[in-house]
Design a protein around this motif. Structure first.
Motif, short mmCIF file in Angstrom:
data_model
loop_
_atom_site.label_atom_id
_atom_site.label_comp_id
_atom_site.label_asym_id
_atom_site.label_seq_id
_atom_site.Cartn_x
_atom_site.Cartn_y
_atom_site.Cartn_z
N ALA A 188 0.81 -1.22 0.00
CA ALA A 188 0.00 0.00 0.00
C ALA A 188 0.84 1.27 0.00
O ALA A 188 0.30 2.38 -0.02
N LYS A 208 -0.44 6.83 -3.10
CA LYS A 208 -1.65 7.20 -2.38
C LYS A 208 -2.02 6.09 -1.42
O LYS A 208 -2.08 4.94 -1.79
N GLY A 209 -2.27 6.45 -0.19
CA GLY A 209 -2.60 5.44 0.81
C GLY A 209 -1.42 5.00 1.63
O GLY A 209 -1.59 4.26 2.60
N SER A 214 -1.73 6.31 5.39
CA SER A 214 -2.75 5.66 6.20
C SER A 214 -2.39 4.20 6.51
O SER A 214 -2.62 3.72 7.62
N SER A 215 -1.79 3.51 5.55
CA SER A 215 -1.41 2.12 5.80
C SER A 215 -0.31 2.03 6.85
O SER A 215 -0.31 1.13 7.69
N ILE A 270 -5.61 -2.93 6.27
CA ILE A 270 -4.87 -2.22 5.22
C ILE A 270 -5.35 -2.64 3.83
O ILE A 270 -5.57 -1.80 2.95
N ARG A 311 -7.21 0.15 1.63
CA ARG A 311 -6.46 0.65 0.47
C ARG A 311 -6.72 -0.18 -0.78
O ARG A 311 -6.08 0.02 -1.81
#
Length: 498
Positions: free
Chosen positions: A71, A282-283, A286-287, A339, A343
């Protein structure tokens, strides 16, 4: 006769390890299983306990790590580390080792350090510093992060061994983390004084003369002055080729400097020629935070057993908190799923990640070596283990030496943990003392047989980070020994605190 058989069995164990190390990869684990087979079928020993918990902790952690990598979370963490390193060029020899340690401890794998090697090198080179200092120190201290990480393969193996002794994860970390931080600082202090300055290093100057590498722009003026003092641009030590190299570097400096009308300064040069940052997918952020949140929850549950689910221990109605092995397995597998869903990462992509492959290798290696070691120890308790235990009891520092040397020979922290730590436990050595000496796994850098060491040497175009014809003497030897003494010494002091 019993002693003779025990010695032969020990040779089988050592032979399996040597053959496994030579084969590499999952070969270490497979040879461990074969060694177990020889002990069981050839010598009639009872098979040891299968290291199920440790195996599945590694699988769980590496699954979450691979999902985070797929991710873009690893790229995000590397980006943060790179910014920290580049923001402190003057204190690079202190900052880079601490960053390497912290991010290894956070991710549970030293693989993250590979991405930092070119960042550390470029930062040192562009600021005219000897790259060996920060590269070697950072490589070594990244290894300290393994024994300070709640989610490393070595910690999985160690926790399974000492938690039943009443020594949970938080108590381990309370020793290994501060001891490692102090060791990082001490190592950096010593390493800052290793070797000549780049402008005075003969090997580097020969590379400049040969046109293999340019003089860093920040040193170009000093280098020309040095050449002039030693005989001018047409002779002396440097010769015309050296002057041309320095001039080329200066021209590059001037051509890249668009931020100042006065010809530019070293700081502006570094800013203007800084490498382009790799964009984070992108992501990625957050992951990474999902993974970090899982680690925080794991540590919290370790600190406060009362908030863990309570399960019955028998028919008498008594209960106890579930083990940390189960906690880690549940939370890491859950983090991986979160995750992937959040994602939209496909399962096949997770399996394709490099971390998944390296983690699987670590799990197989741990399984085979741990099973073989437990079989050998269980079958030779009175003949070999008890005498060795008495020796360690009377001279506890021998445990640190054993961990250091065996880890250097096997290049596996988790396998070494499963081979040596049970002997100390059987000898009734206090878990706090064992934990203080456990970071002796820093001996993994004893021989230049690790990818990080080779990568650091190959990346350093100045030639300051090097190996030598003597296998145990290389750029990583001094920082390794300093880290070893510091981390064990501080750990032993910490474990004395009630």
């Amino acid at each position: 006769m019993e002693i003779f058989l025990a010695i032969v069995q020990a040779c089988v164990v050592l032979g399996a390890i040597v053959l496994g190390v030579r084969m590499g990869g999952i070969g270490l684990g497979l040879w461990g299983v074969v060694g177990t087979g020889v002990l069981v079928f050839g010598f009639g020993l009872a098979p040891g306990d299968l290291p199920i918990d440790a195996f599945f902790i590694i699988i769980a952690v590496i699954t979450a790590s691979a999902a985070m990598q797929a991710a873009g979370g690893i790229d995000y963490l590397v980006g943060i580390a790179s910014k920290i390193i580049r923001a402190n060029p003057k204190r690079l020899t202190y900052v880079a080792p601490l960053v390497a340690f912290a991010f290894t401890a956070l991710s549970g794998t030293s693989n993250i350090f590979f991405a930092l090697i070119p960042v550390i090198y470029e930062t040192a080179y562009r600021n005219g510093q000897r790259p060996e200092r920060s590269l070697a120190a950072s490589t070594v201290t990244s290894g300290l992060g393994i024994t300070a990480s709640p989610v490393s393969a070595a910690m999985a193996a160690y926790l399974v061994l000492v938690e039943p002794q009443g020594f949970p994860l938080p108590r381990i970390l309370m020793i290994t983390v501060p001891a490692a931080i102090v060791a990082c600082i001490v190592t950096s202090f010593v390493q800052q004084r290793i070797g000549k300055e780049l402008i005075d290093d003969p090997k580097f100057l020969k590379r400049v003369e040969a046109g293999e590498v340019e003089m860093p722009p920040v040193l170009a003026a000093k280098y020309r002055a040095k050449l002039a003092a030693e005989g001018g641009a047409g002779g002396g030590v440097g010769g015309s080729s050296s002057a041309d190299a320095a001039g080329s570097a200066t021209a590059t400096d001037a051509g890249n400097d668009t931020s100042s009308g006065s010809g530019g300064s070293p700081a502006s040069t570094v800013e203007a020629t800084a490498p382009h940052e790799q964009p984070v997918p992108k992501g990625g952020r957050s992951s990474a935070w999902v993974f970090i949140a899982a680690i925080i929850v794991i540590v919290a549950l370790g600190l406060f057993p009362s908030i863990r689910p309570q399960v019955p221990t028998g028919d008498d109605g008594e209960t106890e908190a579930i083990s940390m092995s189960i906690v880690i397995e549940i939370l890491m597998f859950t983090a991986a799923l979160v995750i992937m869903i959040m994602r939209k990462v496909k399962p096949a992509k997770v399996l394709d990640q490099s971390l998944m492959a390296s983690g699987f290798i670590a799990a197989i290696a741990l399984f085979g070596i741990a099973w073989m070691a437990d079989t050998f120890i269980g079958g030779n308790q009175e003949t070999i283990i008890d005498p060795l235990g008495d020796l360690i009891t009377h001279a506890p520092l021998l445990l640190a030496v054993a961990l250091f040397i065996v880890c250097g020979l096997t290049t596996s922290q988790s396998a070494t943990t499963n081979m040596i730590v049970p002997i100390a436990i059987a000898a009734a050595v206090a878990p706090g003392v064992i934990t203080a000496m456990w970071p002796s796994l820093i001996g993994v850098w004893l021989f230049p047989a690790n990818g990080s060491q080779i990568a650091a040497v190959e990346t350093d175009r100045t030639g300051t980070t090097k190996l030598s014809p003597v296998p145990i003497w290389h750029s990583f030897t001094i920082p390794m020994l300093v880290s070893w003494v510091a981390v064990v010494g501080v750990g032993l002091l910490i474990q004395l605190i009630p």
